[in-house]
Design an enzyme around this catalytic site. Structure first.
Site, PDB file in Angstrom:
ATOM      1  N   HIS A 197      -1.281   1.276  -4.506  1.00 27.04           N
ATOM      2  CA  HIS A 197      -1.652   2.689  -4.318  1.00 27.04           C
ATOM      3  C   HIS A 197      -0.742   3.614  -5.117  1.00 27.04           C
ATOM      4  O   HIS A 197      -0.715   4.814  -4.879  1.00 27.04           O
ATOM      5  CB  HIS A 197      -1.611   3.068  -2.832  1.00 27.04           C
TER       6      HIS A 197
ATOM      7  N   GLY B  11       2.584  -4.240   9.108  1.00 24.40           N
ATOM      8  CA  GLY B  11       2.593  -2.788   9.301  1.00 24.40           C
ATOM      9  C   GLY B  11       1.421  -2.068   8.692  1.00 24.40           C
ATOM     10  O   GLY B  11       1.576  -0.971   8.152  1.00 24.40           O
ATOM     11  N   THR B  12       0.224  -2.672   8.808  1.00 21.80           N
ATOM     12  CA  THR B  12      -0.953  -1.987   8.286  1.00 21.80           C
ATOM     13  C   THR B  12      -2.085  -2.060   9.305  1.00 21.80           C
ATOM     14  O   THR B  12      -2.254  -3.055   9.995  1.00 21.80           O
ATOM     15  CB  THR B  12      -1.398  -2.563   6.920  1.00 21.80           C
TER      16      THR B  12
ATOM     17  N   GLN C  62       0.849  -1.194   0.000  1.00 21.21           N
ATOM     18  CA  GLN C  62       0.000   0.000   0.000  1.00 21.21           C
ATOM     19  C   GLN C  62       0.888   1.248   0.000  1.00 21.21           C
ATOM     20  O   GLN C  62       0.385   2.351  -0.161  1.00 21.21           O
ATOM     21  CB  GLN C  62      -0.909   0.026   1.228  1.00 21.21           C
TER      22      GLN C  62
ATOM     23  N   ALA D 119       8.707  -3.810  13.312  1.00 19.41           N
ATOM     24  CA  ALA D 119       8.929  -4.630  12.102  1.00 19.41           C
ATOM     25  C   ALA D 119      10.392  -5.024  11.930  1.00 19.41           C
ATOM     26  O   ALA D 119      10.694  -6.124  11.442  1.00 19.41           O
ATOM     27  CB  ALA D 119       8.453  -3.860  10.872  1.00 19.41           C
TER      28      ALA D 119
END
Ligand code: APR
Length: 233
Positions: A107, A173-174, A89, A217
């Site tokens: 995106h 990480g979303t 993304q 992360a």
């Protein structure tokens, strides 16, 4: 048959490279109104504001370095016998800077420019301006090649194919706040994938996942990659 691993990444994987996330306490959407800088209507209303928003992010992104999480995913892609696909993304280029090659930017990408008249794409100048013209059709209709709210994400047909074939699906990480990306875990699970959420903290759709790994992360992703390589090679 070597396993197919499909990975979705969000802003959290680039946080430790110094790039802001959107919905954390100091996130971009606490500083800017997304209606002003991340919608076609906002761009039509005030293109200068939108260009300055993306020009600043383009400069930050160009100066950022991939971190241990990006590097671990590139290592997984290089060393895993089967397919590894990264659906991101993010509009930064840090996966590619780490050496990853199978990266789908759903995106778009900050380094890209797009002509709204003829659809031409080219490498964006560091500073885009409302006076820029398209190098192909010369129209004064250039914009950052990023997908705004209300627009259709890129590469969705390819993404659905990958989700149907995934043996493992990992979201990294979303926040699970934005669709269609937030629906990918359930879609992959419907086709038999093992799903894992790797995040700083539980996301909005944590219950969609069979497994979770919480922490920064740069720590959790290398550990997960090493475990995957140990498990499937
Ligand atoms: N390590 C791992 N995860 C982290 C870290 C870190 N160091 N720092 C933050 N996170 C997590 C947060 O806990 C949060 O769940 O990353 C997530 C970031 O969420 P968002 O800011 O909502 O970013 P993202 O999920 O990528 O947003 C999706 O929304 O605004 C649109 O187009 C934009 O692509 C973006 C989409």
């Amino acid at each position: 048959m070597a396993e197919k691993i499909v990975i979705l990444t969000g802003a959290g994987i680039s946080a430790e490279s110094g790039l802001g996330t959107f919905r954390d306490v100091d996130g971009l959407w606490t500083k800017y109104d997304l209606d002003d800088v991340a919608t076609p209507e906002g761009f039509a209303r005030n293109p200068d504001l939108v260009h300055s928003f993306y020009n600043a992010r383009r400069a930050n992104s160009a100066a950022a370095m991939p971190n241990a999480a990006h590097n671990a995913l590139a290592k997984l892609e290089q060393q895993h016998a089967g397919d590894v696909i990264i659906i991101t993304q993010n509009v930064d280029g840090l996966h590619e800077a780490a050496g990853a090659q199978n990266v789908l930017h759903m995106h778009g990408i900050l380094a890209g420019a797009l002509c709204d008249t003829c659809g031409a794409r080219w490498t964006a100048p560091v500073t885009m301006r409302t006076t820029d013209t398209c190098p192909t059709c010369k129209a004064n209709a250039t914009r950052p090649d990023v997908v705004w709210f209300g627009e259709t994400p890129y590469l969705m047909d390819a993404i659905h194919e990958h989700l149907m074939q995934a043996d493992v699906f990992a979201a990294i990480g979303t926040s699970g706040e934005v669709y269609p990306a937030a629906s990918f875990a359930l879609q992959a699970a419907q086709f038999g994938a093992h799903t894992v959420e790797i995040n700083l903290e539980p996301s909005a759709n944590v219950s969609d996942f069979a497994e979770t790994l919480f922490g920064p992360a740069t720590q959790t992703v290398p550990a997960w990659v090493n475990a995957e390589l140990g498990r499937v090679g």
